[in-house]
Design a protein around this motif. Sequence first.
Motif, PDB file in Angstrom:
ATOM      1  N   PRO A 177       0.641  -1.127   0.029  1.00 46.53           N
ATOM      2  CA  PRO A 177       0.436   0.456   0.402  1.00 46.53           C
ATOM      3  C   PRO A 177       0.694   1.143   0.285  1.00 46.53           C
ATOM      4  N   VAL A 178       2.061   1.494   0.216  1.00 47.27           N
ATOM      5  CA  VAL A 178       2.596   2.862   0.611  1.00 47.27           C
ATOM      6  C   VAL A 178       3.217   3.267  -0.838  1.00 47.27           C
ATOM      7  N   TRP A 179       3.647   2.307  -1.608  1.00 48.01           N
ATOM      8  CA  TRP A 179       3.592   2.451  -2.884  1.00 48.01           C
ATOM      9  C   TRP A 179       2.449   2.753  -4.099  1.00 48.01           C
ATOM     10  N   ALA A 180       1.078   2.269  -3.194  1.00 49.63           N
ATOM     11  CA  ALA A 180       0.332   1.884  -4.567  1.00 49.63           C
ATOM     12  C   ALA A 180       0.076   3.331  -4.439  1.00 49.63           C
ATOM     13  N   GLU A 181       0.187   3.841  -2.867  1.00 49.22           N
ATOM     14  CA  GLU A 181      -0.578   5.506  -2.992  1.00 49.22           C
ATOM     15  C   GLU A 181       0.400   6.856  -3.415  1.00 49.22           C
ATOM     16  N   ARG A 182       1.477   5.829  -3.438  1.00 48.96           N
ATOM     17  CA  ARG A 182       2.652   7.167  -3.711  1.00 48.96           C
ATOM     18  C   ARG A 182       1.850   7.037  -5.543  1.00 48.96           C
ATOM     19  N   LEU A 183       1.490   6.671  -6.062  1.00 47.84           N
ATOM     20  CA  LEU A 183       1.762   5.631  -7.543  1.00 47.84           C
ATOM     21  C   LEU A 183       0.221   5.938  -7.730  1.00 47.84           C
ATOM     22  N   ALA A 184      -0.935   6.542  -6.956  1.00 50.07           N
ATOM     23  CA  ALA A 184      -1.723   6.423  -7.275  1.00 50.07           C
ATOM     24  C   ALA A 184      -2.440   7.436  -8.331  1.00 50.07           C
ATOM     25  N   GLY A 185      -2.744   6.924 -10.019  1.00 53.30           N
ATOM     26  CA  GLY A 185      -3.151   8.184 -10.299  1.00 53.30           C
ATOM     27  C   GLY A 185      -1.948   7.796 -11.414  1.00 53.30           C
ATOM     28  N   ARG A 186      -1.088   7.420 -11.708  1.00 51.95           N
ATOM     29  CA  ARG A 186       0.124   8.035 -12.396  1.00 51.95           C
ATOM     30  C   ARG A 186       0.008   6.469 -13.473  1.00 51.95           C
ATOM     31  N   LEU A 187       0.415   5.623 -13.129  1.00 45.92           N
ATOM     32  CA  LEU A 187      -0.223   4.837 -14.463  1.00 45.92           C
ATOM     33  C   LEU A 187      -1.040   4.688 -14.934  1.00 45.92           C
TER      34      LEU A 187
END
Length: 305
Positions: A177-187
């Motif tokens: 989750p810590v990485w998923a939050e940083r990547l939110a919307g960017r992919l």
Amino acid sequence: MLGRVDTPLLDLNLLRTFLAVYRSGSFTGAARLLGLSQPTVTTQMRTLERLSGRELFEQLPRGVTPTPVADELAARIAAPLDELAAVAGPDPLEGGRPEPVHLAGPAEFLCTQVLPALAPLVAEGVRLRVATGLTEPLLDELRAGRHDLVIATARPRGRALHAVPLGDEEFVLVAAPVWAERLAGRLSAEGPAALQSVPLITYAEDLPIARRYWRHVFGRRLSRTAAVTVPDLRGVLAAVVAGAGFSVLPRYLCAEPLRSGALVELLEPEDAPINTGFIVQRPGASDNPDVVRVRELLVREGRTW
């Protein structure tokens, strides 16, 4: 034709050895099955070829492959020789327990899916001898008679081995989750470039699973160096759950962390990459009734994995 040669060809030892070579796919495997030395098996096959005047096997880098003449001979003699062996040999129910089932495949899949599925058979008395490894070496060992069944990540080449589809494994792009939050919307906005700063955790240095995902989902070549390589997908999973970075893993392996929220699927493509697994049997292994029980149960269970 083989049936028209003189009486010496009818030596049952030659035919029995021929059938063992045909079924195991190698002189070494036949020697192991029959309790003979490899030179003895080689000599007997040369004798049979000399008597018949026909080539029976072609040499491969590993093992042998039967010629059409050998296919014809095997079709004619297999059933009679098997019946003779059944009459001459001890009845497993009277002479003791059947031999253990020698099963091999990828360590992660065996440990998380296969062994739990086979637990009821073990409770009923089926004995297992389990080995792990990569598909190609395991198939070579299967041809040599070392295993009865192999779970393979690709259909084996050639006619000597019988393969049945076991099921499809789907690959998913995951991170904590810590990485998923940083990547939110960017992919969605940037595509795979959004992952450039995130450490990649993978199975091997050449990134086999991740490369396939990149080609299938993003339509481009993956050019990355792994931050961590672990030759066991369970180790990759543990590192990703701990927050080390991202990876591409089979869904069966990370289903529970995804349900619990310990992992997040970073992308949900409409057409996720899959790989079909196969249960591969050595010819002649069905002489052990427990091999049939194990194979049939795994084929049934494979539909639900």
